[in-house]
Design an enzyme around this catalytic site. Structure first.
Site, PDB file in Angstrom:
ATOM      1  N   TYR A 117       3.851   3.865 -23.076  1.00 45.01           N
ATOM      2  CA  TYR A 117       3.347   3.641 -21.725  1.00 45.01           C
ATOM      3  C   TYR A 117       3.257   5.009 -21.054  1.00 45.01           C
ATOM      4  O   TYR A 117       4.237   5.564 -20.566  1.00 45.01           O
ATOM      5  CB  TYR A 117       4.272   2.695 -20.959  1.00 45.01           C
ATOM      6  CG  TYR A 117       3.852   2.438 -19.528  1.00 45.01           C
ATOM      7  CD1 TYR A 117       2.516   2.260 -19.193  1.00 45.01           C
ATOM      8  CD2 TYR A 117       4.795   2.370 -18.504  1.00 45.01           C
ATOM      9  CE1 TYR A 117       2.125   2.029 -17.889  1.00 45.01           C
ATOM     10  CE2 TYR A 117       4.423   2.126 -17.196  1.00 45.01           C
ATOM     11  CZ  TYR A 117       3.084   1.961 -16.891  1.00 45.01           C
ATOM     12  OH  TYR A 117       2.693   1.737 -15.590  1.00 45.01           O
ATOM     13  N   ASP A 156      -0.676   1.305 -23.164  1.00 48.02           N
ATOM     14  CA  ASP A 156      -1.405   1.684 -21.962  1.00 48.02           C
ATOM     15  C   ASP A 156      -1.306   3.201 -21.862  1.00 48.02           C
ATOM     16  O   ASP A 156      -0.288   3.736 -21.430  1.00 48.02           O
ATOM     17  CB  ASP A 156      -0.787   0.990 -20.749  1.00 48.02           C
ATOM     18  CG  ASP A 156      -1.421   1.407 -19.441  1.00 48.02           C
ATOM     19  OD1 ASP A 156      -2.339   2.247 -19.455  1.00 48.02           O
ATOM     20  OD2 ASP A 156      -0.985   0.892 -18.387  1.00 48.02           O
ATOM     21  N   HIS A 254      -3.714  -6.377 -17.079  1.00 49.84           N
ATOM     22  CA  HIS A 254      -4.225  -5.933 -18.373  1.00 49.84           C
ATOM     23  C   HIS A 254      -4.391  -7.149 -19.283  1.00 49.84           C
ATOM     24  O   HIS A 254      -3.708  -8.167 -19.100  1.00 49.84           O
ATOM     25  CB  HIS A 254      -3.236  -4.989 -19.066  1.00 49.84           C
ATOM     26  CG  HIS A 254      -2.995  -3.700 -18.356  1.00 49.84           C
ATOM     27  ND1 HIS A 254      -3.440  -2.485 -18.833  1.00 49.84           N
ATOM     28  CD2 HIS A 254      -2.321  -3.426 -17.204  1.00 49.84           C
ATOM     29  CE1 HIS A 254      -3.052  -1.524 -18.012  1.00 49.84           C
ATOM     30  NE2 HIS A 254      -2.365  -2.068 -17.021  1.00 49.84           N
TER      31      HIS A 254
END
Length: 263
Positions: A117, A156, A254
């Site tokens: 992340y 991500d 998302h």
């Protein structure tokens, strides 16, 4: 054991990555039904936003690994895997970068798998200098791993690489996730021996996004960004069987992304 998915006589690993924007929140939105339906060999999460023991998951057949941010309700990652790893490590091994629970690495005989992340540069790019420090450290980390065996990393990554990767590139040119510096940083990473699996298979596909703002009915109008990735070592290019964006799955801002990789 990995699940026996057969395609033309080849055994396929199914990997899922999803920024859930709060694991406790998405559990209230049918996450477990989605998890079971996808039946992935590896299920990687970002932005779990939880601490140890806040959630106990019953996931038969899966090993569970979590990396928690020190700050409560912030960041965090997880991997659920059917295959027992040789080794598990958390973070980048650099103290300044390892307080926010952003990386988990699983080692297997033939490859490393990472969930990541990446820090957001935030409004007015106020965290961009730190973000670029992180990018450099992460590039070095995955490059070092790739000298030992193949690498698959997902998550991500908080960057839309090219104009094709977001709906409104002109109006977002200097915003977090689409600044010249962030895009160039991702280009540098790929140039060091890595492949964006989705673009490898779908070089010209437009309107393919994995994140939509909760504002202005963005998802309804598909005004999104592709910032969730599966990136693989270049030597794995021939093993990429499919790379898809599961935009019909809700529960977060998302959607999950999927990689099917032959072994």
């Amino acid at each position: 054991m990995l699940s026996d998915i057969e395609m033309i006589g080849v055994l396929i690993m199914k990997l899922i990555s999803w920024n859930v924007n709060g694991l406790r929140a998405v559990l209230k939105k049918d996450f477990l039904t989605t998890f079971k339906a996808l039946d992935a060999d590896f299920f990687c999460l970002q932005e779990t936003k939880m601490q140890a023991d806040q959630v106990v998951l019953d996931l038969p057949g899966y090993h569970q690994y979590f990396n928690y941010a020190e700050r409560k309700g912030y960041s965090g990652t997880a991997i659920f895997t059917k295959a027992t790893p040789l080794n598990v490590s958390y973070g980048l091994g650099i103290e300044v970068h390892d307080h926010e629970g952003r990386v988990i690495t699983l080692e297997y005989p033939d490859f490393y798998l990472l969930t990541c992340y990446t820090p957001n540069s935030q409004s007015e790019l106020k965290r961009l200098p730190y973000r670029l420090e992180w990018d450099e450290a992460f590039r070095h980390y995955v490059h070092e791993l790739s000298q030992k065996k193949s690498v698959v990393f997902c998550g991500d990554l908080n960057v839309a690489h090219e104009e094709i990767d977001l709906k409104n590139p002109k109006t977002n040119h200097h915003n977090a996730g689409f600044s010249d510096a962030e895009r160039a940083s991702f280009t540098t990473l790929l140039s060091q021996g890595f492949t964006d699996s989705f673009r490898y298979l779908h070089p010209d596909q437009t309107d393919a996004y994995s994140w939509w703002s909760y504002r202005f009915h963005a998802r309804e109008h598909n005004a999104g960004w592709r910032i969730d990735y599966f990136v693989v070592s270049d030597d794995l290019q021939s093993k990429i069987q499919d790379a898809t964006i599961l935009a019909d799955i809700y529960g977060s801002d998302h959607c999950p992304v999927e990689l099917d990789l032959s072994i």
